[in-house]
Design a protein around this motif. Structure first.
Motif, PDB file in Angstrom:
ATOM      1  N   VAL A 202       0.848  -1.194   0.000  1.00  5.72           N
ATOM      2  CA  VAL A 202       0.000   0.000   0.000  1.00  5.72           C
ATOM      3  C   VAL A 202       0.884   1.245   0.000  1.00  5.72           C
ATOM      4  CG1 VAL A 202      -1.719   1.319   1.310  1.00  5.72           C
ATOM      5  CG2 VAL A 202      -1.919  -1.174   1.134  1.00  5.72           C
ATOM      6  N   TYR A 203       1.895   1.252   0.852  1.00  4.52           N
ATOM      7  CA  TYR A 203       2.823   2.379   0.925  1.00  4.52           C
ATOM      8  C   TYR A 203       3.475   2.655  -0.423  1.00  4.52           C
ATOM      9  CZ  TYR A 203       7.102   4.900   2.280  1.00  4.52           C
ATOM     10  OH  TYR A 203       8.131   5.801   2.374  1.00  4.52           O
ATOM     11  N   ARG A 204       3.731   1.619  -1.216  1.00  9.53           N
ATOM     12  CA  ARG A 204       4.412   1.778  -2.498  1.00  9.53           C
ATOM     13  C   ARG A 204       3.470   2.157  -3.638  1.00  9.53           C
ATOM     14  NH1 ARG A 204       9.445   3.026  -1.636  1.00  9.53           N
ATOM     15  NH2 ARG A 204      10.295   1.741   0.053  1.00  9.53           N
ATOM     16  N   ASP A 205       2.186   2.178  -3.400  1.00 14.86           N
ATOM     17  CA  ASP A 205       1.238   2.535  -4.449  1.00 14.86           C
ATOM     18  C   ASP A 205       1.364   4.012  -4.804  1.00 14.86           C
ATOM     19  OD1 ASP A 205      -1.293   1.584  -5.989  1.00 14.86           O
ATOM     20  OD2 ASP A 205      -1.871   3.506  -5.082  1.00 14.86           O
ATOM     21  N   ARG A 209       2.401   8.629  -2.854  1.00 15.24           N
ATOM     22  CA  ARG A 209       3.645   9.324  -3.179  1.00 15.24           C
ATOM     23  C   ARG A 209       3.980  10.373  -2.122  1.00 15.24           C
ATOM     24  NH1 ARG A 209       4.828  13.779  -7.930  1.00 15.24           N
ATOM     25  NH2 ARG A 209       6.355  14.862  -6.649  1.00 15.24           N
ATOM     26  N   ASN A 210       2.974  11.083  -1.623  1.00 11.08           N
ATOM     27  CA  ASN A 210       3.264  12.125  -0.636  1.00 11.08           C
ATOM     28  C   ASN A 210       3.879  11.538   0.631  1.00 11.08           C
ATOM     29  OD1 ASN A 210       0.784  10.953   0.187  1.00 11.08           O
ATOM     30  ND2 ASN A 210       0.224  12.811   1.310  1.00 11.08           N
ATOM     31  N   GLU A 240      -9.779  -0.385  -2.868  1.00 10.42           N
ATOM     32  CA  GLU A 240      -9.787   0.928  -3.524  1.00 10.42           C
ATOM     33  C   GLU A 240      -8.726   0.974  -4.619  1.00 10.42           C
ATOM     34  OE1 GLU A 240      -9.772   4.555  -1.364  1.00 10.42           O
ATOM     35  OE2 GLU A 240     -10.811   3.728   0.383  1.00 10.42           O
ATOM     36  N   ILE A 241      -7.521   0.549  -4.279  1.00 16.71           N
ATOM     37  CA  ILE A 241      -6.418   0.592  -5.237  1.00 16.71           C
ATOM     38  C   ILE A 241      -6.728  -0.261  -6.457  1.00 16.71           C
ATOM     39  CG2 ILE A 241      -4.006  -0.117  -5.555  1.00 16.71           C
ATOM     40  CD1 ILE A 241      -3.565   0.681  -2.579  1.00 16.71           C
ATOM     41  N   ALA A 242      -7.387  -1.400  -6.239  1.00 15.44           N
ATOM     42  CA  ALA A 242      -7.699  -2.327  -7.322  1.00 15.44           C
ATOM     43  C   ALA A 242      -8.983  -1.978  -8.066  1.00 15.44           C
ATOM     44  CB  ALA A 242      -7.806  -3.752  -6.765  1.00 15.44           C
ATOM     45  N   GLY A 243      -9.700  -0.946  -7.615  1.00 14.32           N
ATOM     46  CA  GLY A 243     -10.931  -0.554  -8.285  1.00 14.32           C
ATOM     47  C   GLY A 243     -12.152  -1.322  -7.849  1.00 14.32           C
ATOM     48  N   ARG A 244     -12.045  -2.071  -6.762  1.00 11.79           N
ATOM     49  CA  ARG A 244     -13.190  -2.851  -6.277  1.00 11.79           C
ATOM     50  C   ARG A 244     -14.034  -2.087  -5.257  1.00 11.79           C
ATOM     51  NH1 ARG A 244      -8.939  -6.735  -6.301  1.00 11.79           N
ATOM     52  NH2 ARG A 244      -8.620  -6.387  -4.058  1.00 11.79           N
ATOM     53  N   ALA A 249     -10.252   6.583   0.977  1.00 14.30           N
ATOM     54  CA  ALA A 249      -9.007   6.717   1.737  1.00 14.30           C
ATOM     55  C   ALA A 249      -7.848   7.115   0.836  1.00 14.30           C
ATOM     56  CB  ALA A 249      -8.689   5.406   2.454  1.00 14.30           C
ATOM     57  N   THR A 250      -7.846   6.660  -0.403  1.00 16.21           N
ATOM     58  CA  THR A 250      -6.732   6.921  -1.307  1.00 16.21           C
ATOM     59  C   THR A 250      -6.837   8.242  -2.033  1.00 16.21           C
ATOM     60  OG1 THR A 250      -7.890   5.633  -2.992  1.00 16.21           O
ATOM     61  CG2 THR A 250      -6.210   4.490  -1.687  1.00 16.21           C
ATOM     62  N   THR A 251      -7.955   8.930  -1.920  1.00 13.43           N
ATOM     63  CA  THR A 251      -8.148  10.182  -2.650  1.00 13.43           C
ATOM     64  C   THR A 251      -8.465  11.367  -1.746  1.00 13.43           C
ATOM     65  OG1 THR A 251     -10.474   9.622  -3.016  1.00 13.43           O
ATOM     66  CG2 THR A 251      -8.911   9.005  -4.737  1.00 13.43           C
ATOM     67  N   GLY A 252      -8.275  11.199  -0.439  1.00 13.94           N
ATOM     68  CA  GLY A 252      -8.467  12.328   0.470  1.00 13.94           C
ATOM     69  C   GLY A 252      -9.902  12.707   0.712  1.00 13.94           C
TER      70      GLY A 252
END
Length: 541
Positions: A202-205, A209-210, A240-244, A249-252
């Motif tokens: 998750v950290y590497r996704d 980046r921030n 979320e990262i996989a689109g499911r 959480a990933t977009t603020g």
């Protein structure tokens, strides 16, 4: 929290904000779950807990586990979770009767200027509804707090970190033993919340980046950043990262409804209900407390609709009362009860010693393509060169002046929340003319915090060859890290027993000494609440 500037808002002479009327029928279609009838509480309960945030949830679970029939009263709704559904929008679902708060603030607050105007403008497009955030306006400050089952756990960034010994001892001054906290109560709270550090993948996704940029900045500046625990459900973050799952959480996202935020609804509250001894009653607003000659506590309660309509008025009694309505709610109840004579034996320390945890926010502008900024705070470091402080990387949804700039220029920004040890304190007072409890905060009470935040931000920029003028302090007038007013050792004994009364307890942020010791407060509140309940239950009261 993000705001949207909209013109055309005013206040009438009576102090009532112009507002859109309630949109009856609209929210029933969007989120029908919160309109279902709430369970009716018992007329008399062995124990009542007011509030379902961190301290209230701990109290409910431990009382229920000990065999005590416990009623939990929560003024807000119980919101659903759905990984494929965006439940919150920037409308009444977001704000707790915001126009009532602004109208009241116009009568009692001395706070003016851009922040107040910006909130007025934002509120113009919001109709009256019982959403999840409450803004309340005071003298030189505004307070932001949760209004939902789960309290602040529904609306925070999930940062779940412990204090270090030096700042902890500085603020608690021996009332709570740090070694015992590290040995027993911090681990118990972490386990109870099911908090953990961010998984490596998750950290590497790209969404984080921030976080990686923050680690680089901090390392170049001579700090030692490390992963900090977060109260997140990482399987949903992966979805979320996989689109499911709907990205939040990933977009603020300002408010989270897909279940990635591991709110108390998934942990303490669920376990409390599973005992069979605890019941949770949403949309039950406690308006007042008094005590009978028998020693029973009497609560005046309104059962309200999500629109704020009073559906029933109830009088409830209990043998044991835990006030855990959040720092603001607890002070409102207890200061009013003392000063109106409802609980006249409450001492002079009730309402005093309030602090904002020395909380401040800065943004450091860096180059590169703009990427999604997550809500999750997963990396942090301590600074010991000035007042003890912890910096944790945050998402960029905010009231800060760089938001519009970054959107226009595709600049990347690192936003970080900084919590300093600061000894500025305010006090709550009861206004007999309005019947409101108002915080008096010193006009210059945040000066040292601002200086400390800028010092840390400039060190980060200078040692990374970034322009110091790219470091911006977000002017704080609204604080969410609220603590104090019923502090351990003064208003209460060292375990939260309220002085002057038997079987009356405070077990939330109000018991804290205005600070969590240079740390986000949720874990320390949870851990101290665990400590308090263990002692109270073992002693029989």
């Amino acid at each position: 929290m993000a705001t949207t500037a909209v013109s055309g808002v005013g206040l009438s002479a009576a102090g009532r904000a112009t507002a859109l009327p309630p949109r009856y029928g609209t929210y029933e279609r969007i989120v029908p779950e919160i309109f279902r009838p709430a369970p009716v509480p018992r007329h008399h309960s062995e124990a009542i807990v007011i509030g379902s945030g961190f301290g209230g949830a701990v109290s409910a679970l431990r009382l229920a586990e000990s065999g005590i029939q416990t009623t939990v009263l929560e003024r807000g709704s119980r919101w659903p979770h759905d990984p494929r559904r965006a439940i919150f929008g920037f409308d009444g679902r977001m704000m707790w009767h915001v126009h009532r708060s602004i109208a009241e603030g116009a009568l009692d607050s001395t706070l003016a200027g851009p922040a107040y105007t910006q909130t007025l403008a934002s509120a113009a497009v919001i109709d009256d509804f019982g959403g999840i955030f409450e803004f309340s306006w005071h003298r030189n400050a505004a307070i932001l707090c949760g209004a939902a089952v789960g309290g602040g756990s529904v609306v925070y960034l999930g940062i779940t970190v412990a204090s270090e010994r030096i700042p902890f001892d500085e603020v608690f001054a021996g009332t709570v033993d740090y070694d015992e906290m590290v040995r027993v109560w911090y681990p118990k709270a972490l386990a109870g919340l099911a908090a953990s550090v961010m998984p490596e993948e998750v950290y590497r996704d790209r969404a984080f980046r921030n976080h990686r940029d923050f680690v680089g900045l901090a390392t170049r500046a001579g700090y030692r950043p490390r992963a900090v625990a977060g109260n997140w459900r990482w399987n949903v973050v992966r979805d979320e990262i996989a689109g499911r799952a709907v990205p939040m959480a990933t977009t603020g996202a300002i408010a989270n409804s897909n279940g990635s935020l591991n709110s108390l609804d998934f942990s303490y509250l669920r376990r409390a209900e599973a005992t069979g001894n605890a019941t949770i009653h949403p949309r039950h607003q406690v308006n007042g407390i008094h005590v009978e000659r028998s020693g029973r506590y009497v609560l005046d309660v309104d059962y309200v609709s999500p629109y704020g309509d009073i559906l029933a008025r109830r009088t409830l009694t209990t043998d044991r009362l835990v006030v855990a309505a959040g720092c603001l709610g607890t002070n409102r109840l207890l200061v009013a009860a003392r000063d109106t004579g409802a609980l006249p034996n409450l001492n002079e320390h009730i309402g005093t010693g309030w602090g904002n945890n020395g909380a401040g926010t800065i943004e450091v502008e860096i180059g590169g393509a703009r990427t999604p900024q997550p809500s999750i705070g997963g990396q942090g470091f301590f600074d010991t060169d000035g007042p003890y402080a912890r910096a944790v990387v945050n998402g960029t949804a905010s009231q800060g002046p760089l938001d519009a700039l970054t959107a226009a220029t595709s600049e990347s920004v690192i936003k970080m929340g900084i919590t300093s040890v600061d000894h500025s304190r305010g006090a709550f007072t009861y206004r007999r003319d309005t019947g409101r409890v108002i915080l008096d905060w010193p006009a210059a009470g945040h000066t040292d915090v601002v200086a400390n935040c800028l010092r840390i931000g400039r060190r980060l920029a200078e040692r990374s060859n970034l322009p110091v003028n790219g470091v911006v302090y977000e002017r704080d007038t609204t604080w969410a890290h609220c603590m104090g007013g019923a502090t351990l050792g003064t208003a209460c004994d060292e375990y939260g027993r309220v002085k002057g009364y038997r079987n009356l307890y405070v077990n939330d942020g109000a018991m804290m000494p205005g600070s969590a010791g240079a740390s986000n407060p949720s874990l320390t509140i949870t851990a101290v609440a665990e400590r308090n309940m263990a002692a109270i239950i073992a002693a029989g009261g």
